[in-house]
Design a protein around this motif. Structure first.
Motif, PDB file in Angstrom:
ATOM      1  N   CYS A 136       0.849  -1.188   0.000  1.00 36.07           N
ATOM      2  CA  CYS A 136       0.000   0.000   0.000  1.00 36.07           C
ATOM      3  C   CYS A 136       0.888   1.241   0.000  1.00 36.07           C
ATOM      4  CB  CYS A 136      -0.897  -0.010   1.244  1.00 36.07           C
ATOM      5  SG  CYS A 136      -1.973   1.439   1.321  1.00 36.07           S
ATOM      6  N   CYS A 139      -0.308   3.102   3.711  1.00 34.91           N
ATOM      7  CA  CYS A 139      -0.124   2.504   5.034  1.00 34.91           C
ATOM      8  C   CYS A 139       0.865   1.342   4.895  1.00 34.91           C
ATOM      9  CB  CYS A 139      -1.473   2.041   5.616  1.00 34.91           C
ATOM     10  SG  CYS A 139      -2.082   0.454   4.978  1.00 34.91           S
ATOM     11  N   CYS A 160      -6.074  -0.804  -1.295  1.00 33.61           N
ATOM     12  CA  CYS A 160      -5.906  -1.320   0.063  1.00 33.61           C
ATOM     13  C   CYS A 160      -7.256  -1.376   0.765  1.00 33.61           C
ATOM     14  CB  CYS A 160      -4.945  -0.421   0.842  1.00 33.61           C
ATOM     15  SG  CYS A 160      -4.765  -0.841   2.581  1.00 33.61           S
ATOM     16  N   CYS A 163      -7.201   1.232   4.065  1.00 34.10           N
ATOM     17  CA  CYS A 163      -7.137   2.693   3.981  1.00 34.10           C
ATOM     18  C   CYS A 163      -7.527   3.219   2.594  1.00 34.10           C
ATOM     19  CB  CYS A 163      -5.748   3.184   4.365  1.00 34.10           C
ATOM     20  SG  CYS A 163      -4.514   2.957   3.072  1.00 34.10           S
TER      21      CYS A 163
HETATM   22 ZN    ZN Z   1      -3.332   0.925   3.121  1.00 31.53          ZN
END
Ligand code: ZN
Length: 257
Positions: A136, A139, A160, A163
């Motif tokens: 990602c 994150c 993702c 997030c």
């Molecule tokens: Zn993420």
């Protein structure tokens, strides 16, 4: 009937076998050419396989990934699928064999296909990353190659689930920095090598193309096994320009003798 003639070992094959025997530290540097016999077309060769309709230099860039991830993935997703089930070929295995005989310290590769590790090479430095994982961009989440397929949304963008950040393969795209740690390791290895064995690389893509200079400047030698010209041909102590599988198999056979 005359006795069957013993096929003569070409001079260049003999030279490379001798260099391998004489050198204390041998480091291999490999490029796309070593994976062609595994059925992976050279990324930069136009008109090959699935790259016929796109220019990877345009689509597989970090800018394209940021601005049009759907287009990026429309190019990269089939590449994942193409690479996922490919197997190492005898040229990869030849390097494993050299390592097993104590004749090879490490493999530095520009390839992202994991085939050196699949073949069993112990120390592999992947300076352009690998398709093994995707991460990602927002994150710390990261996924194995097999898991990425589940992350695509309706627009064909890997996203993702935590997030909603874009998910990017852990390969170095055009326009991206090379991984610092891998490059430092590659530089140190190139400097320490008595022999840099370049296989299947045109040695034209910087900064990897600068590694032979580091070896030469430190008093080491170059051997080049690749089809087509390279900028280092005149500096090479051994220059084999046939098929990588045939050439490395011949070198292994010459080492037995
Ligand atoms: Zn993420």
């Amino acid at each position: 009937m005359p006795p069957p003639s013993v096929p003569e070992v070409p001079t260049q094959v003999r030279d490379l076998a001798r260099l391998l025997r004489e050198s204390e530290t041998v480091v291999a540097l490999t490029g796309a050419g070593i994976s062609v016999p595994s059925g992976i077309p050279d990324f930069r060769t136009p008109g090959t396989g699935i790259w016929e309709d796109v220019d990877p230099m345009e689509v597989a860039t970090i800018a394209a990934f940021r601005h049009d991830p759907a287009r990026f993935w429309s190019f990269y997703r089939p590449r994942f699928e193409l690479l996922a089930d490919k197997l190492p070929n005898p040229a990869h295995h030849a390097l494993v064999e050299l390592e097993g005989r104590g004749m090879l310290t490490a493999v530095i590769t520009q390839n992202v296909d994991r085939l050196h590790r699949k073949a069993g090479s112990g120390r592999v430095i992947e300076v352009h990353g690998s398709i093994d994982t995707s991460s990602c961009t927002m994150c710390p989440a990261s996924w194995e190659l097999e898991e990425v397929d589940e992350l695509f949304d309706a627009d064909g963008i890997a996203t993702c689930p935590t997030c909603l950040g874009y998910v990017k393969p852990d390969v170095v795209l055009f326009g991206e920095m090379l991984p610092e740690q891998a490059m430092t390791e590659a530089h140190d290895l190139a400097r320490s090598a008595d022999l840099l064995l370049c296989v299947g690389s045109s040695l034209e893509v910087f900064p990897v193309a600068g590694l032979p200079d580091l070896t030469l400047a430190s008093g080491g030698k170059l051997a080049i096994v690749t089809q087509g010209p390279t900028p280092y041909d005149d500096a090479a102590s051994a220059r084999l320009d046939g098929d990588v599988v045939e050439e490395l198999s011949a070198v292994l056979a010459a080492l037995q003798g």
